[in-house]
Design a protein around this motif. Sequence first.
Motif: not given
Length: 292
Positions: A156-167, A259-264
């Motif tokens: 396995a290789r991590k490619l990147y982290d992506g944001r999640r948004l609450l909508v 103003d609150w982040k979800l775990k990426p």
Amino acid sequence: MINHLRHMAVFARVVDEGSFRQAAKRLNLAPSRTSQTVADLEQYLGVTLLYRSTRKLVLTNEGSKFYVHALEMLRNAEAGLNELNALSQQHIGTLRISLPAFLTSSTLSTVIAEFAKQYPKVSLSLTFSDHIVDILNEGIDMSIRVGWLQDSTMMARKLYDGRRLLVASKEYVATRPTPSHPTDLLSWDWIRFDIRTNSVEFESATGEKVSITENTRFSVNSADALACFAKNHMGLAYLPEHIVAEDIKKGNLIHVLPDWKLKPLGYYAVWPNKSRRENLTLLLVRFLAEHC
């Protein structure tokens, strides 16, 4: 014996594809020819390798054992070809890739398209599904996994982290008091993605961490469906940013608690420890890591 090496290769392709017709398409052969090749192999060995039905093919016990050897033969052959390809700088072959369905329109898919343009002699077969595929049993060379990887024998290789948004939709948000803290959402309706837990983790700009449980009576098995039902005022949903960004821009969806982040989400490339197309797989993995 040499003639039957080709028969073994056809047999392995039929097992990988799950049908004579699909294998024939991959091999550029007539379906009848593919079926006859496997039948000839069975006659030569004196055993039945596959149970045929109108709906699917199933390996017999003998077929399962023989498939392992056919696979090993192909791995060794393709390893030799890959080694020569690497020396000659000519990248030739086929890669089968699985990705989550919500990545059909994403930066990752765009990068894969760029890879295909840069390496025109590499054929790509992409399968999009929101459910985890069995890489080994389905003949997948590389899979994109999203989330947090468990311990595995896979590479396995991590490619990147992506944001999640609450909508949620503007209409739904208007029916509720304006929230300032995740606990204010405990009574809100949630739309749940049924392959993940109903626990949601938030983090504030000051580092405060809060975990709440979704109040849900509505679940779906598709990320696109999550967005659809959120726009239809069914409640809250949290999704990868690329899926909801345009709807937020247009006002179809509201970003709740910005103003609150979800775990990426972590985006990973996963492939077998002994890949049949190791050089091509690693070439694609490196390309994705560099361009994503």
